[in-house]
Design a protein around this motif. Sequence first.
Motif, PDB file in Angstrom:
ATOM      1  N   UNK A 130      30.018   3.692   2.348  1.00  0.00           N
ATOM      2  CA  UNK A 130      29.868   2.242   2.222  1.00  0.00           C
ATOM      3  C   UNK A 130      28.701   1.896   1.304  1.00  0.00           C
ATOM      4  N   UNK A 131      27.608   2.666   1.370  1.00  0.00           N
ATOM      5  CA  UNK A 131      26.455   2.409   0.504  1.00  0.00           C
ATOM      6  C   UNK A 131      26.820   2.653  -0.963  1.00  0.00           C
ATOM      7  N   UNK A 132      27.531   3.743  -1.239  1.00  0.00           N
ATOM      8  CA  UNK A 132      27.944   4.049  -2.608  1.00  0.00           C
ATOM      9  C   UNK A 132      28.883   2.968  -3.131  1.00  0.00           C
ATOM     10  N   UNK A 133      29.803   2.539  -2.304  1.00  0.00           N
ATOM     11  CA  UNK A 133      30.752   1.495  -2.709  1.00  0.00           C
ATOM     12  C   UNK A 133      30.031   0.197  -3.055  1.00  0.00           C
ATOM     13  N   UNK A 134      29.022  -0.176  -2.263  1.00  0.00           N
ATOM     14  CA  UNK A 134      28.265  -1.396  -2.527  1.00  0.00           C
ATOM     15  C   UNK A 134      27.462  -1.292  -3.811  1.00  0.00           C
ATOM     16  N   UNK A 135      26.834  -0.143  -4.035  1.00  0.00           N
ATOM     17  CA  UNK A 135      26.042   0.050  -5.255  1.00  0.00           C
ATOM     18  C   UNK A 135      26.924  -0.016  -6.502  1.00  0.00           C
ATOM     19  N   UNK A 136      28.090   0.613  -6.443  1.00  0.00           N
ATOM     20  CA  UNK A 136      28.971   0.664  -7.608  1.00  0.00           C
ATOM     21  C   UNK A 136      29.637  -0.677  -7.901  1.00  0.00           C
ATOM     22  N   UNK A 137      30.058  -1.369  -6.858  1.00  0.00           N
ATOM     23  CA  UNK A 137      30.866  -2.573  -7.056  1.00  0.00           C
ATOM     24  C   UNK A 137      30.073  -3.873  -7.060  1.00  0.00           C
ATOM     25  N   UNK A 138      28.857  -3.867  -6.492  1.00  0.00           N
ATOM     26  CA  UNK A 138      28.063  -5.090  -6.400  1.00  0.00           C
ATOM     27  C   UNK A 138      26.753  -4.999  -7.188  1.00  0.00           C
ATOM     28  N   UNK A 139      25.889  -4.073  -6.793  1.00  0.00           N
ATOM     29  CA  UNK A 139      24.559  -3.984  -7.409  1.00  0.00           C
ATOM     30  C   UNK A 139      24.632  -3.622  -8.881  1.00  0.00           C
ATOM     31  N   UNK A 140      25.401  -2.621  -9.231  1.00  0.00           N
ATOM     32  CA  UNK A 140      25.452  -2.156 -10.619  1.00  0.00           C
ATOM     33  C   UNK A 140      25.967  -3.232 -11.581  1.00  0.00           C
ATOM     34  N   UNK A 141      27.109  -3.883 -11.310  1.00  0.00           N
ATOM     35  CA  UNK A 141      27.575  -4.915 -12.243  1.00  0.00           C
ATOM     36  C   UNK A 141      26.592  -6.085 -12.388  1.00  0.00           C
TER      37      UNK A 141
END
Length: 295
Positions: free
Chosen positions: A142-153
């Motif tokens: 879940x942390x990786x998914x949030x970083x990739x889809x929310x924080x990074x963009x």
Amino acid sequence: MSAFANRSWARTDCLGLVGELRAYSWSGGSDTVRFLKPWARGSLSQQQWDGLQLMLRVYRRSFTQDMQELVKMLSLEYPFEIQASVGCAVLPGNTSQSFFHAAFQGKEIISFQGTAWVPAPDAPAWARRASGKLNEDLGTREAVQSLLNDTCPQLARDLLEGGKSDLEKQVKPEVWLSSRPSPDPDRLLLVCHVSGFHPKPVWVMWMRGEQEQPGTQRGDVLPHADETWYLRVTLDVAAREAAGLSCRVRHSSLGGQDVVLYWGSPSSPGLIAVAVVVPLVIVGCIGYLIFKRRW
């Protein structure tokens, strides 16, 4: 990149890029991210950056421990390296595309797709076992998914705006020719050097007239310390066939005007190169005729 020398020694180093520019670094001996550009913080608050840095510290410790346990479980051998490429691309229409690829000794073994870890099609058998073990950790997924889809963009859009002048800068290349010794005295290895250009994409080819020479060998595009680039392109030819060959360079900074250097010009001893800028000659002649007629 994470290097594991043995069970008691490991080091992880990270480099963050925005386009082709180095914006962040994080060395194995530090607990903080180093900002390499004044605009690298984007609009994230200090609290958000502190949270990211804490996550990286926890990741480094847990990742090292997990890999050491994985080595024991799968009977892998030291030393070895793990490489990861992680990030996102901002696309038109306020959309983005994220990626997370991991490699073992330079060969991709696993990636994060959607909400789970997936082994590469040609990965070794143990990669399937490893991905299954990783997928058991729901919190990390879940942390990786949030970083990739929310924080990074979000961060990427800020950086593309804040670093616009650096990202869009245009620097013209310097081009020169040389030759290298060949074991065969009847042959020449011609070298076209293209240096100091930005951005990175460049087209370079050895030509005879308008015909591209199929034996052209392109090296790697290498970085200079000032964030410009260098490229060397070679051609192995019979010495008697070198006359009339040229190196042609196309780059966005040249405004559609190729640079062409001819091999074997007697007017340029030492470098054995001459630049031909035909359009400037034509413009000069036209200007002279107009001036003469008016006079």
